[in-house]
Design an enzyme around this catalytic site. Structure first.
Site, PDB file in Angstrom:
ATOM      1  N   ASP A  40      64.007  21.711  64.706  1.00  0.00           N
ATOM      2  CA  ASP A  40      63.423  23.053  63.802  1.00  0.00           C
ATOM      3  C   ASP A  40      64.959  23.148  63.724  1.00  0.00           C
ATOM      4  O   ASP A  40      65.068  23.729  62.603  1.00  0.00           O
ATOM      5  CB  ASP A  40      63.228  23.534  64.142  1.00  0.00           C
ATOM      6  CG  ASP A  40      61.732  23.695  64.835  1.00  0.00           C
ATOM      7  OD1 ASP A  40      61.348  23.390  65.459  1.00  0.00           O
ATOM      8  OD2 ASP A  40      60.576  23.731  64.531  1.00  0.00           O
ATOM      9  N   THR A  82      57.687  24.773  60.458  1.00  0.00           N
ATOM     10  CA  THR A  82      57.946  23.781  60.653  1.00  0.00           C
ATOM     11  C   THR A  82      57.476  23.341  62.673  1.00  0.00           C
ATOM     12  O   THR A  82      58.032  22.966  63.825  1.00  0.00           O
ATOM     13  CB  THR A  82      58.915  23.363  60.950  1.00  0.00           C
ATOM     14  OG1 THR A  82      60.090  24.435  61.747  1.00  0.00           O
ATOM     15  CG2 THR A  82      59.938  22.927  60.144  1.00  0.00           C
ATOM     16  N   ASN A  93      52.497  21.046  66.299  1.00  0.00           N
ATOM     17  CA  ASN A  93      52.214  21.733  65.787  1.00  0.00           C
ATOM     18  C   ASN A  93      50.769  22.288  65.958  1.00  0.00           C
ATOM     19  O   ASN A  93      50.835  23.640  66.203  1.00  0.00           O
ATOM     20  CB  ASN A  93      52.533  22.007  63.985  1.00  0.00           C
ATOM     21  CG  ASN A  93      54.261  21.892  64.658  1.00  0.00           C
ATOM     22  OD1 ASN A  93      55.054  22.477  65.901  1.00  0.00           O
ATOM     23  ND2 ASN A  93      54.972  21.415  63.670  1.00  0.00           N
TER      24      ASN A  93
HETATM   25  O1  RIB Z   1      55.308  17.037  66.793  1.00  0.00           O
HETATM   26  C1  RIB Z   1      56.388  17.592  66.323  1.00  0.00           C
HETATM   27  C2  RIB Z   1      56.867  18.923  65.800  1.00  0.00           C
HETATM   28  O2  RIB Z   1      56.185  19.668  67.588  1.00  0.00           O
HETATM   29  C3  RIB Z   1      58.035  18.895  65.447  1.00  0.00           C
HETATM   30  O3  RIB Z   1      57.896  20.357  65.044  1.00  0.00           O
HETATM   31  C4  RIB Z   1      58.425  19.596  66.695  1.00  0.00           C
HETATM   32  O4  RIB Z   1      59.847  20.778  66.496  1.00  0.00           O
HETATM   33  C5  RIB Z   1      57.211  19.770  67.420  1.00  0.00           C
HETATM   34  O5  RIB Z   1      57.816  21.623  67.111  1.00  0.00           O
HETATM   35 CA    CA Z   2      59.172  22.458  65.119  1.00  0.00          CA
END
Ligand code: RIB
Ligand code: CA
Length: 308
Positions: free
Chosen positions: A15, A126, A169
């Site tokens: 990020d 993100t 995420n």
């Molecule tokens: O799977 C990758 C994601 O999960 C990215 O956004 C990383 O920062 C974590 O949040």
């Molecule tokens: Ca992230």
């Protein structure tokens, strides 16, 4: 043409790199605000890290709004085992001198999107989608102000990274992902099928480490930690630059391959919690990134970090 952009994130190593690349592209990205959400690390740590990135970039004029400290329904999961307890790996960022904003991220999203011109704001997400999903539930009309949502999340051909089936995420807040992906917002979803194609290989790490630019040096320190953690998994390929792929899309969409799809999120809570089932679908408003040009994309991200 410059976009008005809000980045909602859980900084986290990748990020932070996405934020730095965005801050190096002011002609294309007018970064209105950063919203943070619990994800890689607790939300207060995310807020501190976002402010640290802004302090490093000399952009503490950009506000940081703290959002949801836990998912909508499921129990929280964090990724400190990857990003470190600080969320920055081994890097140290300057302490911000700015008093944190008291307005919450969900309130900020509802107020700002509620007052904005139609299709005027690009939202980059993100981390877990908890903040935007909560805002959509509170005021569904905010979709009118959204030009496009660009999300790092999901997996299809590649399988998962937090479980065999789910990307982090989405797994972290599947209910929020289901709400956002069902919204009427034009959406680009950049999942592991694409992001695992851009790795921090040793030559690329050497390039970052050799840079005299503070943003590149901080990025190298952060990624080195993740490379060590994932050494046995990634091997010589190096850690994937997941979140910066969202910024790369805003700057150079021609480097990406997209298909129109529908997406179904497993919210069952079972072993497939957070799995995204991606199916080709015409005129869905949702585009899935199937591939990208990793060489030119890495160079683009470095070029913009060098401008911070
Ligand atoms: O799977 C990758 C994601 O999960 C990215 O956004 C990383 O920062 C974590 O949040
Ligand atoms: Ca992230």
């Amino acid at each position: 043409m410059q976009r008005s952009v809000i980045i909602d994130c859980d900084p986290g190593v990748d990020d932070c790199i996405a934020l730095l690349a965005a801050l190096g592209a002011p002609e294309q990205i007018d970064l209105r605000a950063i919203c943070v959400v619990a994800g890689n690390v607790p939300v207060d740590t995310c807020a501190r890290n976002a402010r640290g990135v802004l302090a490093l970039a000399g952009r503490e004029d950009i506000p940081v709004y703290s959002g949801c400290d836990r998912p909508m329904q499921v129990d929280p999961v964090f990724a400190e085992h990857i990003h470190g307890a600080s969320g920055l790996g081994d890097a140290k960022l300057p302490e911000s001198t700015v008093t944190p904003a008291t307005l919450g991220a969900v309130d900020y999203l509802c107020e700002t999107l509620g007052q904005a011109e139609p299709a005027s704001i690009t939202l980059v997400i993100t981390g877990p989608m908890t903040n935007f999903a909560t805002a959509l539930q509170r005021d569904p009309n905010i979709v009118e102000a959204v030009r496009e949502v660009v999300i790092m999340g999901g997996a299809s051909v590649e399988g998962g990274n937090i479980t065999p089936h789910a990307e982090f995420n989405i797994f972290a807040d599947p209910d929020a992902a289901a709400i956002v992906l069902a919204s009427a917002c034009p959406t680009v979803l950049i999942g592991l099928d694409a992001t695992l194609q851009i790795r921090c290989t040793p030559p690329r790490m050497s390039e970052l480490e050799a840079s005299s630019h503070p943003a590149c040096h901080a990025a190298a320190e952060m990624i080195a930690h993740v490379n060590r953690i994932y050494g046995e998994v990634y091997g010589a390929e190096g850690a994937a630059l997941h979140d910066p792929c969202t910024i790369g899309y805003l700057l150079a969409p021609e480097l990406y391959d997209l298909v129109s799809v529908s997406a179904k999120v497993d919210c069952s809570g079972g072993e497939r919690r957070g799995q995204t089932v991606i199916t080709p679908a015409q005129s869905s408003g949702l585009q899935w990134v199937t591939g990208l040009r990793d060489g030119p994309l890495f160079d683009l991200l470095v070029r913009h970090m060098e401008r911070v």
